[in-house]
Design an enzyme around this catalytic site. Structure first.
Site, PDB file in Angstrom:
ATOM      1  N   SER A   1      -2.019  16.742   5.896  1.00 22.09           N
ATOM      2  CA  SER A   1      -2.320  18.177   5.954  1.00 22.09           C
ATOM      3  C   SER A   1      -3.787  18.487   6.192  1.00 22.09           C
ATOM      4  CB  SER A   1      -1.838  18.845   4.674  1.00 22.09           C
ATOM      5  OG  SER A   1      -2.461  18.261   3.554  1.00 22.09           O
TER       6      SER A   1
ATOM      7  N   HIS B   1       4.741  19.417   5.744  1.00 21.39           N
ATOM      8  CA  HIS B   1       4.062  20.136   6.825  1.00 21.39           C
ATOM      9  C   HIS B   1       4.762  19.936   8.171  1.00 21.39           C
ATOM     10  CE1 HIS B   1       0.531  22.055   5.074  1.00 21.39           C
ATOM     11  NE2 HIS B   1       0.494  21.048   4.227  1.00 21.39           N
TER      12      HIS B   1
ATOM     13  N   LYS C   1       6.995  26.245   2.374  1.00 18.23           N
ATOM     14  CA  LYS C   1       6.165  26.351   3.573  1.00 18.23           C
ATOM     15  C   LYS C   1       6.996  26.982   4.695  1.00 18.23           C
ATOM     16  CE  LYS C   1       2.642  23.065   2.210  1.00 18.23           C
ATOM     17  NZ  LYS C   1       2.787  21.866   1.387  1.00 18.23           N
TER      18      LYS C   1
HETATM   19  C1  PLP Z   1       2.585  21.427   0.004  1.00 15.42           C
HETATM   20  C2  PLP Z   1       2.852  19.990  -0.192  1.00 15.42           C
HETATM   21  C3  PLP Z   1       3.476  19.511  -1.351  1.00 15.42           C
HETATM   22  C4  PLP Z   1       3.805  20.423  -2.502  1.00 15.42           C
HETATM   23  O1  PLP Z   1       4.883  21.239  -2.196  1.00 15.42           O
HETATM   24  P1  PLP Z   1       5.284  22.389  -3.235  1.00 15.42           P
HETATM   25  O2  PLP Z   1       6.708  22.671  -2.944  1.00 15.42           O
HETATM   26  O3  PLP Z   1       4.363  23.530  -2.978  1.00 15.42           O
HETATM   27  O4  PLP Z   1       5.073  21.816  -4.607  1.00 15.42           O
HETATM   28  C5  PLP Z   1       3.778  18.179  -1.434  1.00 15.42           C
HETATM   29  N1  PLP Z   1       3.456  17.314  -0.425  1.00 15.42           N
HETATM   30  C6  PLP Z   1       2.831  17.736   0.694  1.00 15.42           C
HETATM   31  C7  PLP Z   1       2.495  16.749   1.768  1.00 15.42           C
HETATM   32  C8  PLP Z   1       2.495  19.076   0.839  1.00 15.42           C
HETATM   33  O5  PLP Z   1       1.864  19.484   1.932  1.00 15.42           O
END
Ligand code: PLP
Length: 396
Positions: A184, A212, A243
């Protein structure tokens, strides 16, 4: 309360502030979107994980509102006591079908999914082999497990193979390689084809955290396994509903039936934490359907990505290369990133500066993220703001 501890906490905070690392939150007074309202001011938003613009999509909102009436507000129970509705199982089946796996299991967040996957599936006689750039939740999840830990420099396939050999030499029973699908901070895609080949050669499982990517990358948005043509060679996918898939909250693990069944029996963040709220489950279901059918949204997202990347590159900004909608603008020192972020804020563009400890010293950046909710006019206005701010701050 001990006054000594309050003084200690205050000293910690002044340290953080003195080092220029204090994070502040800006309050929005409306929904998430390509344009947002911040303290009464409309701004172009370049830093949400709202890749397909589903976070405030009318179809998602309607599905959530209907479920609120038919299924209620909250579950007040974990899944196995009295917290499983038809909606939860429908959502799990929809995720599994979308990602081509036998089944899926829901969590309150992907942070919890990553907290569950290693501790539940691996014991002290096993090995987990992790990319050094993996997300904080993977690092914490690995800490919770008793498996032997191995780490390889990000994307370094030679080092990954060395670690697989070391795990074999130590007599480990099972080996699991784990990687972010998209990293990310940099926006680059994991080398899944090579990782899967190494895994097959050395008899290891492959787990991919595709937070992502799910919904917007690969054919029909099926994520990095689809994008890299590795599909079924990836054993376990962890992901988020927070997301692209509606952006509300919730995480999942999709895998073969026995893996999901074991997680349902043993995963602590599943057994000891509340069920997803019905409106979130229903909204996420609608978001998955929109994502799967969303070739037009993915085209808009990629068009925006190319337009913004080309505009910034032509203006002389230093960008990390890549094909994902994450476009990091490299600025060097933390103070430069903070000054640029302020200058963009003054011009109505909402961005976030990233600096140590989130990224290495000297690699401070503004990480921009594209969205299908942005219009061409938004993209062009954002490029103009970057150029003006960059000239003012001596960046270009
Ligand atoms: C955003 C993200 C998470 C966390 O996800 P949530 O559902 O917000 O807890 C975990 N791993 C990666 C790679 C992320 O980008």
């Amino acid at each position: 309360m001990d006054a000594g501890f309050s003084r200690h906490a205050a000293a910690l905070l002044s340290d953080i502030e003195a080092n220029g690392l204090l994070k502040t939150e800006r309050e929005m007074s409306g929904p998430q979107g390509g344009r947002i309202t911040v303290r009464g001011r409309e701004m172009i938003n370049l830093c949400a994980n709202n890749y397909l613009g589903l976070a405030n999509h009318p179809v998602v909102r309607r599905a959530a509102a209907e479920a609120l009436e038919t299924h209620g507000f909250g579950m007040a129970s974990v899944r196995f006591i009295c917290g499983t509705q038809d909606l939860h199982r429908e959502l799990e089946r929809a995720i599994a079908r979308y990602l081509g796996k036998d089944d899926a299991i829901l969590f309150a967040a992907c942070f919890d999914a990553n907290g569950a996957v290693f501790e539940t599936l691996l014991g002290p006689e096993d090995a987990v082999i992790s990319d050094a750039l993996n997300h904080a939740s993977i690092i914490d999840g690995i800490r919770l497990s008793k498996a032997r830990r191995f780490r390889y420099a990000t994307g370094d396939m030679d080092e990954l193979e060395t670690r697989l050999r070391e795990a074999d030499a130590e007599g480990c029973r099972f080996k699991m390689i784990v990687t972010d699908g998209v990293f990310s901070m940099d926006g680059h895609v994991a080398r899944l084809a090579e990782i899967c080949s190494l895994a097959e050669r050395h008899g290891a499982l492959v787990a991919v955290d595709d937070c992502h990517a799910t919904g917007h990358l690969g054919e029909k948005g099926r994520g990095t396994p689809a994008l890299t043509g590795t599909g079924q060679r990836v054993d376990i996918v962890t992901g988020t509903l927070g997301k692209t898939l509606g952006g509300a909250m919730g995480g999942f693990i999709a895998a073969s039936q026995p893996i999901v069944d074991v997680l349902r029996q043993r995963a602590r963040p599943y057994l000891f934490s509340n069920s997803l709220a019905p409106p979130v489950a229903a909204g996420s279901l609608a978001a998955i359907a929109l994502a799967e059918a969303g070739d037009d949204l993915r085209r808009t997202l990629m068009r925006n990505t190319q337009r913004f990347r080309a505009g910034l590159a032509a203006a002389g900004f230093s960008l990390l290369p890549g094909e994902t909608p994450i476009i990091p603008v490299m600025l060097g020192e933390a103070v430069t990133a903070q000054r640029m972020a302020r200058a963009l804020d003054a011009r109505g563009v909402y961005v976030a500066g990233f600096f140590y400890p989130v990224v290495p010293h000297g690699k401070a950046r503004i990480r921009t993220q594209m969205s299908a909710a942005l219009t061409e006019a938004d993209i062009d206005a954002a490029i103009t703001a970057f150029v003006e701010a960059g000239r003012d701050e001596g960046v270009i």
